[in-house]
Design a protein around this motif. Structure first.
Motif, short mmCIF file in Angstrom:
data_model
loop_
_atom_site.label_atom_id
_atom_site.label_comp_id
_atom_site.label_asym_id
_atom_site.label_seq_id
_atom_site.Cartn_x
_atom_site.Cartn_y
_atom_site.Cartn_z
N MET A 146 0.83 -1.21 0.00
CA MET A 146 0.00 0.00 0.00
C MET A 146 0.86 1.26 0.00
O MET A 146 0.50 2.26 -0.63
CB MET A 146 -0.94 -0.02 1.21
N THR A 147 1.98 1.23 0.67
CA THR A 147 2.88 2.39 0.67
C THR A 147 3.44 2.63 -0.73
O THR A 147 3.55 3.79 -1.18
CB THR A 147 4.02 2.17 1.67
N ASN A 148 3.82 1.56 -1.41
CA ASN A 148 4.31 1.71 -2.78
C ASN A 148 3.24 2.32 -3.68
O ASN A 148 3.53 3.18 -4.53
CB ASN A 148 4.76 0.36 -3.34
N ALA A 149 2.00 1.87 -3.50
CA ALA A 149 0.91 2.41 -4.32
C ALA A 149 0.71 3.90 -4.05
O ALA A 149 0.46 4.69 -4.96
CB ALA A 149 -0.37 1.64 -4.05
N ARG A 150 0.84 4.28 -2.78
CA ARG A 150 0.64 5.69 -2.43
C ARG A 150 1.80 6.56 -2.92
O ARG A 150 1.58 7.65 -3.47
CB ARG A 150 0.52 5.82 -0.91
N LYS A 151 3.02 6.11 -2.77
CA LYS A 151 4.17 6.96 -3.04
C LYS A 151 4.59 6.96 -4.51
O LYS A 151 5.09 7.97 -5.02
CB LYS A 151 5.36 6.51 -2.17
N HIS A 152 4.43 5.84 -5.21
CA HIS A 152 5.03 5.72 -6.54
C HIS A 152 4.01 5.55 -7.67
O HIS A 152 4.32 5.84 -8.82
CB HIS A 152 5.99 4.52 -6.57
N ALA A 153 2.82 5.02 -7.36
CA ALA A 153 1.90 4.66 -8.45
C ALA A 153 1.06 5.82 -8.96
O ALA A 153 0.56 5.77 -10.09
CB ALA A 153 0.97 3.53 -7.98
N ARG A 154 0.89 6.88 -8.14
CA ARG A 154 0.00 7.99 -8.50
C ARG A 154 -1.40 7.47 -8.84
O ARG A 154 -1.99 7.82 -9.86
CB ARG A 154 0.57 8.78 -9.68
N ALA A 155 -1.89 6.62 -7.96
CA ALA A 155 -3.18 5.97 -8.20
C ALA A 155 -4.32 6.80 -7.63
O ALA A 155 -4.12 7.71 -6.82
CB ALA A 155 -3.17 4.58 -7.58
N GLU A 156 -5.52 6.46 -8.06
CA GLU A 156 -6.73 7.07 -7.53
C GLU A 156 -7.54 6.10 -6.69
O GLU A 156 -8.29 6.52 -5.82
CB GLU A 156 -7.60 7.60 -8.68
N ASN A 157 -7.41 4.80 -7.00
CA ASN A 157 -8.16 3.77 -6.28
C ASN A 157 -7.20 2.71 -5.75
O ASN A 157 -6.16 2.41 -6.36
CB ASN A 157 -9.18 3.10 -7.21
N LEU A 158 -7.59 2.14 -4.64
CA LEU A 158 -6.79 1.08 -4.00
C LEU A 158 -7.74 -0.02 -3.57
O LEU A 158 -8.69 0.22 -2.81
CB LEU A 158 -6.03 1.64 -2.79
N TRP A 159 -7.50 -1.22 -4.08
CA TRP A 159 -8.32 -2.39 -3.73
C TRP A 159 -7.49 -3.31 -2.83
O TRP A 159 -6.37 -3.71 -3.20
CB TRP A 159 -8.75 -3.16 -4.98
N VAL A 160 -8.02 -3.63 -1.68
CA VAL A 160 -7.32 -4.51 -0.72
C VAL A 160 -8.22 -5.69 -0.41
O VAL A 160 -9.36 -5.52 0.06
CB VAL A 160 -6.96 -3.76 0.58
N THR A 161 -7.72 -6.88 -0.69
CA THR A 161 -8.47 -8.12 -0.45
C THR A 161 -7.70 -8.98 0.53
O THR A 161 -6.52 -9.26 0.34
CB THR A 161 -8.68 -8.90 -1.76
N CYS A 162 -8.40 -9.42 1.58
CA CYS A 162 -7.79 -10.31 2.59
C CYS A 162 -8.68 -11.53 2.76
O CYS A 162 -9.89 -11.39 3.03
CB CYS A 162 -7.64 -9.60 3.93
N GLU A 163 -8.09 -12.69 2.62
CA GLU A 163 -8.82 -13.95 2.81
C GLU A 163 -7.97 -14.82 3.72
O GLU A 163 -6.89 -15.26 3.35
CB GLU A 163 -9.04 -14.63 1.46
N ILE A 164 -8.46 -15.05 4.95
CA ILE A 164 -7.70 -15.78 5.97
C ILE A 164 -8.49 -17.01 6.38
O ILE A 164 -9.61 -16.90 6.89
CB ILE A 164 -7.43 -14.90 7.21
N ASP A 165 -7.94 -18.16 6.14
CA ASP A 165 -8.54 -19.43 6.55
C ASP A 165 -7.38 -20.36 6.91
O ASP A 165 -6.97 -21.19 6.12
CB ASP A 165 -9.39 -20.02 5.42
N PRO A 166 -6.82 -20.21 8.12
CA PRO A 166 -5.57 -20.90 8.49
C PRO A 166 -5.60 -22.38 8.18
O PRO A 166 -6.62 -23.03 8.38
CB PRO A 166 -5.48 -20.65 10.00
#
Length: 564
Positions: A473-493
């Motif tokens: 997420m930091t890379n997307a904020r600092k280097h990508a010059r993006a407008e949208n950020l999609w974050v998907t987390c799927e945890i099933d140990p």
């Protein structure tokens, strides 16, 4: 310096000084009472016999042998001198007193009261002193009985004198030994013990071959062995993880929702408590119905339950006593290896967390405060400029904007350094909080898709996954010059998938800092036996995905998804 070494050095010099004083005393007493050749002979033998007890008094073998040799020389010298009235006997104070102080010191110093529960273990020095006194008394008393006349009275007197010296030396020596067990100064003891343990840990970590301190790898090996021995349809290794057990590794053809709460499963709770294998026809999972054969084998290391090895077959009554014995024998020292790896992981995580907190404090109290003061100075300079200073005002304003940007970056860095996975909130909560903070600071529109069940990953694994998501997420904020950020987390140990996607400029124009961040993410994924995938997003943007335990990927998701 360790507690044992400190105690040895504390009393070694006084003990050697007492031995030297007593040697000089018997030498003077001998010269005043018997002829010089006899004195030189027995004092010379005594000096030779006292060498082991002098230079290695705390050693269990050399020290005891030296003190015994001293007593023998004193007794023989006393018996061979008719008119000396026991001139060598005072030296028994050194031998018997040394036994009372240093006898068995290697086994006794630092031992707990339970470890010194019996007489031999509690009073090893006092017992050795009593034995030496008894040897001298029996030798002199036996000689007194065997002789007659004046010699009998003389040897009886010398026997009583030897017993008196022995009792006095043993009593004083035992009192000094109690002082020997005084605690090391409270300020240094914890640091000395910690330094010794960390030194051993460093040596062990360097000597062990690569991969042997990986809890996931060891747990996977246990699961494979378990399935190989039992021919089970499902198998897993669970370890303690907060209020619930954490699924460290599993193997199954379909998705398995293992029970991770001990109070909810009596068989697992009993196996954990009594440290014995248990079988049942009820399932160990929340996703399997119908009669099964379930086997729970506790993983025991040094009388401690480290975790549970679970196996299930779809046919009832499959696990015979012979199979159970083979499982217990086949796992062997796996529990000890697993506990060692878990402890090493915990120590490393604690050290990493403390270092991140220290860096955060230094940044906040140092450069962040200085930048803030610089910004205030620029504001003051802008306020003092005359109205006609257009170009100068513009330059100062640009400088003020740059300082503001740097302060914002530092605040986000501090937030990242201090971010941890709350054992109550879970990994998805920590990632969502960071994503919202990133979105608010950079003007990104954040889209969250979070899916986490009741089971938890090991704490060290969750920490690494959080850092990977933060870096993406930091890379997307600092280097990508993006407008949208999609974050998907799927945890099933033990399965986990975290995906961060942006609609920025992609990897083509990424600079060195971004490439370094990708390298860091790859190293973190490798550390937890995960895989990192970086791919372009169409029509533009980048997707960073980390996948853990891909073979355990669920076929369907039963936990409630949170979308935002």
């Amino acid at each position: 310096m360790s507690e044992r070494d400190w105690k040895k050095e504390r009393w070694l010099v006084p003990a050697l000084g007492l031995r030297a004083v007593l040697f000089g005393f018997v030498l003077t007493l001998g010269l005043l009472s018997v002829d010089v050749p006899t004195v030189l002979l027995w004092c010379g033998l005594l000096a030779v016999a006292s060498i082991p007890a002098t230079i290695a008094g705390t050693q269990p073998i050399l020290g005891r042998a030296g003190r015994l040799a001293e007593v023998i020389v004193v007794v023989l010298g006393t018996l061979s001198t008719d008119d000396g009235f026991g001139w060598l006997l005072p030296y028994l104070v050194a031998s018997i007193g040394g036994a009372a102080i240093f006898g068995g010191i290697r086994e006794d110093v630092g031992a707990s009261g339970d470890e010194r529960g019996n007489l031999m273990a509690r009073y090893p020095g006092l017992i050795e002193a009593a034995v030496l006194t008894l040897i001298a008394a029996v030798a002199l008393g036996g000689t007194a009985v065997a002789t007659g006349g004046d010699d009998q009275r003389l040897f009886a007197f010398e026997c009583a004198l030897a017993i008196g010296f022995g009792v006095i030396a043993a009593g004083v020596g035992h009192w000094l030994r109690s002082l020997l067990h005084a605690e090391v100064p409270s300020g240094s003891q914890p640091y000395a013990e910690a330094a010794a343990l960390l030194t051993q840990l460093r040596a062990v970590a360097r000597q062990l071959p690569g991969g042997t301190l990986d809890p996931g790898g060891i747990a996977t090996d246990i699961v494979q062995r378990l399935r190989g021995i039992t021919d089970a349809d499902r198998a897993a290794v669970l370890v303690a993880g907060g209020n619930r057990l954490a699924v460290l590794a599993q193997s199954a053809d379909d998705r398995v929702d293992w029970e991770t709460s001990l109070p909810s499963n009596a068989v697992m709770a009993d196996a954990w408590a009594d440290q014995q294998p248990h079988t049942d026809n009820a399932s160990l999972t929340r996703s399997t119905s119908g009669p099964v054969s379930a086997l729970v084998v506790p993983l025991i290391a040094e009388r401690r339950t480290v975790g549970l090895a679970l196996a299930e077959c779809d046919e009832p009554d499959r696990f015979t006593p012979e199979i159970i014995d083979e499982v217990v024998s086949g796992l062997g020292t796996a529990a000890l290896r697993l506990e060692t790896a878990l402890l090493f992981d915990e120590v490393r995580s604690l050290a990493t967390t403390e270092e991140r907190q220290r860096l955060a404090r230094e940044i906040h109290d140092g450069i962040a405060q200085e930048l803030a003061m610089l910004g205030y100075g620029i504001d003051h300079a802008l306020a003092q400029l005359p109205e006609g200073a257009g170009e100068s005002a513009e330059q100062l304003q640009e400088l003020r904007d740059e300082v503001t940007r740097l302060v914002t970056e530092l605040r986000l860095s501090l937030f990242e350094l201090r971010s941890e996975v709350d054992r109550a909130g879970g990994l998805t909560t920590a990632i969502a909080d960071y994503a919202r903070t990133i979105g608010a600071s950079a003007g990104l529109r954040v889209h969250l898709s979070l899916d986490e069940g009741g089971a938890r990953l090991p704490a060290a694994t969750e920490a690494e996954l959080l850092r990977i998501a933060q870096e993406a997420m930091t890379n997307a904020r600092k280097h990508a010059r993006a407008e949208n950020l999609w974050v998907t987390c799927e945890i099933d140990p033990p399965y986990a998938r975290i995906e961060v996607t942006d609609d920025g400029k992609g990897l083509g124009g990424d600079g060195g800092d971004g490439r370094y961040g990708l390298t860091i993410m790859s190293e973190r994924a490798e550390r937890i036996r995960g895989s990192l995938e970086i791919r372009p997003r169409q029509p533009h943007g980048t997707t960073v995905a980390v996948l853990l335990a891909a073979s355990a990927r669920p076929g369907s998701v039963s936990s409630e998804a949170v979308r935002e």
